[in-house]
Enzyme design. Structure first.
Site, short mmCIF file in Angstrom:
data_model
loop_
_atom_site.label_atom_id
_atom_site.label_comp_id
_atom_site.label_asym_id
_atom_site.label_seq_id
_atom_site.Cartn_x
_atom_site.Cartn_y
_atom_site.Cartn_z
N CYS A 2 -48.91 2.89 -41.22
CA CYS A 2 -50.21 2.37 -41.62
C CYS A 2 -51.39 2.56 -40.57
O CYS A 2 -51.13 2.21 -39.33
CB CYS A 2 -50.20 0.89 -41.95
SG CYS A 2 -49.21 0.35 -43.58
N ARG A 27 -49.76 8.15 -39.95
CA ARG A 27 -49.16 6.89 -39.84
C ARG A 27 -48.86 6.16 -41.16
O ARG A 27 -47.92 5.22 -41.47
CB ARG A 27 -50.08 5.88 -39.22
CG ARG A 27 -50.23 6.14 -37.77
CD ARG A 27 -51.23 5.04 -37.31
NE ARG A 27 -50.58 3.84 -36.90
CZ ARG A 27 -49.85 3.74 -35.78
NH1 ARG A 27 -49.91 4.32 -34.80
NH2 ARG A 27 -49.10 2.44 -35.64
N TRP A 75 -48.77 2.90 -45.74
CA TRP A 75 -47.39 3.23 -45.87
C TRP A 75 -46.68 2.01 -46.60
O TRP A 75 -46.64 0.92 -46.02
CB TRP A 75 -46.76 3.66 -44.55
CG TRP A 75 -45.23 4.29 -44.87
CD1 TRP A 75 -44.89 5.40 -44.85
CD2 TRP A 75 -44.11 3.54 -44.79
NE1 TRP A 75 -43.45 5.69 -45.05
CE2 TRP A 75 -42.96 4.48 -45.04
CE3 TRP A 75 -43.62 2.17 -44.47
CZ2 TRP A 75 -41.68 3.92 -45.01
CZ3 TRP A 75 -42.23 1.70 -44.48
CH2 TRP A 75 -41.33 2.33 -44.85
N ASN A 101 -51.17 -3.88 -41.08
CA ASN A 101 -50.01 -3.25 -40.69
C ASN A 101 -48.94 -4.19 -40.38
O ASN A 101 -49.23 -4.77 -39.45
CB ASN A 101 -50.37 -2.09 -39.82
CG ASN A 101 -49.25 -1.31 -39.15
OD1 ASN A 101 -48.12 -1.41 -39.94
ND2 ASN A 101 -49.41 -0.84 -38.02
N GLY A 102 -47.85 -3.96 -41.05
CA GLY A 102 -46.87 -5.09 -40.65
C GLY A 102 -46.40 -5.67 -41.95
O GLY A 102 -46.45 -5.18 -43.06
N GLU A 485 -30.00 17.20 -34.95
CA GLU A 485 -31.38 17.09 -35.05
C GLU A 485 -32.05 18.51 -35.68
O GLU A 485 -32.98 18.33 -36.50
CB GLU A 485 -31.97 17.34 -33.49
CG GLU A 485 -33.69 17.42 -33.34
CD GLU A 485 -34.27 16.32 -33.75
OE1 GLU A 485 -33.70 15.33 -34.21
OE2 GLU A 485 -35.53 16.65 -33.99
N LYS A 489 -34.24 17.82 -39.05
CA LYS A 489 -35.71 18.44 -39.29
C LYS A 489 -35.84 19.08 -40.66
O LYS A 489 -36.86 18.84 -41.33
CB LYS A 489 -35.86 19.51 -37.92
CG LYS A 489 -37.05 19.33 -37.43
CD LYS A 489 -37.55 18.43 -36.69
CE LYS A 489 -37.06 16.96 -36.71
NZ LYS A 489 -37.48 15.98 -35.72
N GLU A 492 -35.85 16.29 -43.53
CA GLU A 492 -37.39 15.50 -43.40
C GLU A 492 -38.43 16.28 -44.08
O GLU A 492 -39.14 15.97 -44.60
CB GLU A 492 -37.76 15.24 -42.08
CG GLU A 492 -37.21 14.25 -41.17
CD GLU A 492 -37.77 14.07 -39.94
OE1 GLU A 492 -38.42 13.09 -39.64
OE2 GLU A 492 -37.66 15.11 -39.11
N HIS A 508 -12.18 18.72 -40.92
CA HIS A 508 -11.65 17.25 -41.35
C HIS A 508 -12.31 16.70 -42.60
O HIS A 508 -12.32 15.65 -42.59
CB HIS A 508 -11.81 16.46 -40.13
CG HIS A 508 -11.03 16.71 -38.76
ND1 HIS A 508 -9.65 17.07 -38.89
CD2 HIS A 508 -11.32 17.35 -37.73
CE1 HIS A 508 -9.23 17.18 -37.79
NE2 HIS A 508 -10.19 17.38 -36.97
N LYS A 607 -45.25 8.33 -39.36
CA LYS A 607 -45.04 8.33 -37.87
C LYS A 607 -45.09 6.92 -37.36
O LYS A 607 -45.75 6.23 -37.96
CB LYS A 607 -46.23 9.11 -37.09
CG LYS A 607 -45.93 9.53 -35.74
CD LYS A 607 -45.18 10.99 -35.93
CE LYS A 607 -45.13 11.44 -34.63
NZ LYS A 607 -43.94 12.54 -34.24
C1 F6R Z 1 -38.02 12.48 -37.03
C2 F6R Z 1 -38.73 11.17 -36.52
C3 F6R Z 1 -38.26 9.98 -36.36
C4 F6R Z 1 -38.24 9.29 -35.02
C5 F6R Z 1 -38.03 7.84 -35.05
C6 F6R Z 1 -38.14 7.26 -33.94
O1 F6R Z 1 -38.73 13.66 -36.86
O2 F6R Z 1 -39.75 11.44 -36.10
O3 F6R Z 1 -36.73 9.96 -36.45
O4 F6R Z 1 -37.51 10.02 -33.98
O5 F6R Z 1 -38.47 7.18 -36.39
O6 F6R Z 1 -39.50 7.18 -33.43
P1 F6R Z 1 -39.84 6.81 -32.04
O7 F6R Z 1 -39.43 8.01 -31.27
O8 F6R Z 1 -41.39 7.09 -32.11
O9 F6R Z 1 -39.41 5.60 -31.64
#
Ligand code: F6R
Length: 612
Positions: A2, A27, A75, A101-102, A485, A489, A492, A508, A607
């Site tokens: 948010c 966000r 969000w 936000n929260g 990772e 990626k 996502e 396994h 984010k």
């Molecule tokens: C994946 C991604 C998320 C963040 C996770 C932690 O691309 O961005 O998995 O890595 O939400 O976020 P931070 O690093 O901001 O604590």
């Protein structure tokens, strides 16, 4: 998670708020809205399901003329994304508008209390409860600041809020507990933002609100207080980055820009921290607790998502180079399993945003239990950065693409520096080894650049593989987290199901999935595990799986086994996760764009996840 923007000053608030919302959209992007106090001192609102651009296209600019206002990009937590649940939310009388936000955890109890008092609700949100609670207190106190304060003292949970009212049309009240909020202090104007990207094109002077603080903003200035009504004085700080760093600069997407920036961002992470003659690393932010870190009995690394993957690489690095036992914990699990913290334990907290609620909760739990805490954080001034005992910024610069890319490689680089610092002090690496590592590090940006320059090759492979429904990513040792990772990626941003595994684990279980439709991405460096990796590749080929190998430049053998090969420059083992990760970022990016996905704003994601 948010985005909140507010404006009070002499200019037209609407445009400033819409611009800020566009910048904060990473966000959250399921709905957006604005409330303005217009020139007739009336409170007017427009909000809508969908992106900020749709809000901007449909709003009647003339109607929304005024110089006090608030905006929000959402969000969803409580209530589906729709026009009614979008913020700003208002009280029953439509006199108070609030963006939030929260999560208000006790909203049900408060709602019942208010319903018993005759309040009626329109939305499914917890935020509407807060607006009515403010209305309820305003009725007896006849003062907006007091009403907000009383309400905030009754809510449990987290909030970053901004609130305006036609009762007192010349002010904004902002407050925070657990969700970030800052004020940009301009000349005869103040901009409120969830983060600096909403503020930077107006001013670099900011004040960070701390938990339990609120602020009353008028056209003449601001007054900072705790929600217990104690006055606070806070120095103004300066934002460290420039506007161009949060713009796309000609790239199609922020994510592409951020992937391509890595030759520079990696240098920003180590610049001034390593002596290239001796290999000695000095991390200024950790000096105050360096002895404790070096003599740690155990290191616990905690983080979420991509940052957790960086943490797994940290485990290999620190154990190998420093001979200190390391555990890596999902932050979201850590505090709920009553973890054992002993004297001499160090907790390393990794977070790009520095605001992730689960990571913050794990940090607080570890502090409560007596651990010394170290932060590896990107966003300067963020909550985690401020709450750790000591920390080192990873200096990746603002990361706007929701899927993390450059922050990951800078996190890994920071962990390498941390391991080198400890190893240098403990003498677990010889002076010669340190020098050789430093020498190889000098060449790392050039090698990353080479990977970036090969992006058309990755695009070609992405086109070949874009129609698959499932992917497997395999790696061993330091490259196992790289496989995790790579898979994350792809999931996502392209919505393709992908799993990462240690290569040897395939037999396994996951091997049952392999058929001619299953691409397997396998990281195959020329190291001591190479022959084993080749055996794993043969196992996949025997089941008709397609192999994409990430292989070393000097590997002349790999073409005999793999359907597709991406070659990466030879590097020291400890830098391999950085180099091997770059093609995987591009692969996910190109597959996602080929499938028409919005890579910068993948569905359901945001984010900075500030709710637990
Ligand atoms: C994946 C991604 C998320 C963040 C996770 C932690 O691309 O961005 O998995 O890595 O939400 O976020 P931070 O690093 O901001 O604590």
């Amino acid at each position: 998670m948010c985005g909140i923007v507010g404006y009070i000053g002499k200019k037209n608030a609407l445009q400033i708020i819409l611009d800020g919302l566009q910048r904060l959209e990473y966000r959250g992007y399921d709905s957006a809205g604005v409330s303005i106090i217009n020139d007739n001192k009336e409170l007017i609102t427009y909000k809508k399901k969908g992106k900020v651009s749709e809000l901007a296209e449909n709003i009647d600019i003339n109607l929304f003329a005024g110089s006090v206002g608030i905006g929000h990009t959402r969000w969803a937590t409580h209530g589906v994304p729709n026009d009614v649940n979008a913020h700003p939310q208002f009280d029953m009388d439509e006199k108070i508008a609030l963006v939030h936000n929260g999560i208000i955890e006790n909203y049900k109890t408060l709602k019942t209390m208010l319903q018993n008092e005759g309040y009626v609700f329109r939305s499914d949100t917890d935020t509407e409860v807060l607006t009515n609670l403010i209305n309820y207190h305003y009725k007896s106190k006849k003062d907006l600041e007091t009403a907000v304060r009383f309400a905030l003292n009754e809510v449990d949970g987290t909030y970053g809020i901004a609130c305006i009212s036609s009762f007192e049309p010349d002010k904004i009240i902002a407050a925070r507990k657990g969700s970030p909020l800052m004020l940009g202090i301009g000349i005869e104007e103040i901009i409120i933002g969830s983060d600096a990207s909403a503020i930077i094109n107006h001013t670099k002077n900011v004040i960070y609100l701390e938990d339990g603080e609120m602020c009353v903003l008028t056209k003449h200035g601001f007054q900072l207080k705790t929600i217990k009504d104690e006055d606070i004085f806070r120095e103004i700080e300066e934002i460290e980055f420039d506007l161009q760093e949060i713009e796309k600069s000609g790239y199609d997407h922020f994510m592409l820009k951020e992937i391509c920036e890595q030759p520079e961002t990696i240098q920003n992470t180590y610049r001034g921290r390593i002596n290239f003659e001796t290999g000695v690393v000095k991390l200024g932010g950790l000096e105050s607790i360096k002895d404790k870190i070096v003599n740690a009995k155990r290191i616990i690394i905690t983080a979420c998502g991509t940052s957790w993957h960086a943490g797994l690489i940290g485990e290999y690095l620190i154990e190998q180079m420093c001979r200190i036992p390391v555990e890596v914990d999902y932050a979201s699990e850590f505090r709920y399993r009553d973890p054992v913290i002993n004297e001499g334990d160090i907790m390393v907290v990794i977070s790009q945003s520095g605001e992730t609620a689960d990571t913050l909760a794990a940090l607080r739990e570890a502090k409560k239990k007596g651990a010394v805490t170290v932060g590896l954080v990107n966003v300067v001034g963020s909550t985690i950065a401020r709450e750790v005992d000591a920390g080192t910024y990873i200096h990746a610069g603002p990361e706007i693409g929701v899927a993390s890319s450059k922050a990951f490689t800078s996190q890994v680089m920071s962990l390498i520096l941390l391991a080198l610092m400890i190893a240098g002090e403990k003498k677990t690496l010889s002076d010669d080894e340190l020098k050789r590592i430093a020498n190889d590090l000098k060449t790392l940006p050039e090698k990353i650049k080479k990977c970036v320059e090969a992006k058309d090759d990755y695009k070609f492979i992405a086109d070949e593989l874009k129609s698959a429904s499932n992917f497997l990513y395999l790696g061993r040792g330091l490259n196992f987290p790289v496989a995790l990772e790579g898979a994350l990626k792809l999931k996502e941003i392209s919505y393709i199901h992908a799993e990462g595994y240690p290569a040897a684990e395939m037999k396994h279980g996951p091997i049952a999935l392999i058929d001619e439709n299953m691409p397997v991405v396998i990281i195959a460096p020329k190291d001591k595990t190479y022959d084993k990796i080749i055996s794993n590749i043969e196992e996949v080929k025997a089941r008709k799986g397609k192999i994409l190998a990430i292989a070393s430049e000097e590997d002349n053998n790999i073409n005999d086994y793999a359907d597709f090969v991406i070659r990466v420059p030879k590097t020291f083992n400890l830098f391999a996760p950085i180099i091997n990760n770059i093609p995987l970022q591009f692969l996910a990016y190109y597959i996602a764009t080929a499938r028409g996905c919005n890579v910068d704003q993948p569905r359901n994601l945001a984010k900075s996840v500030t709710v637990e």
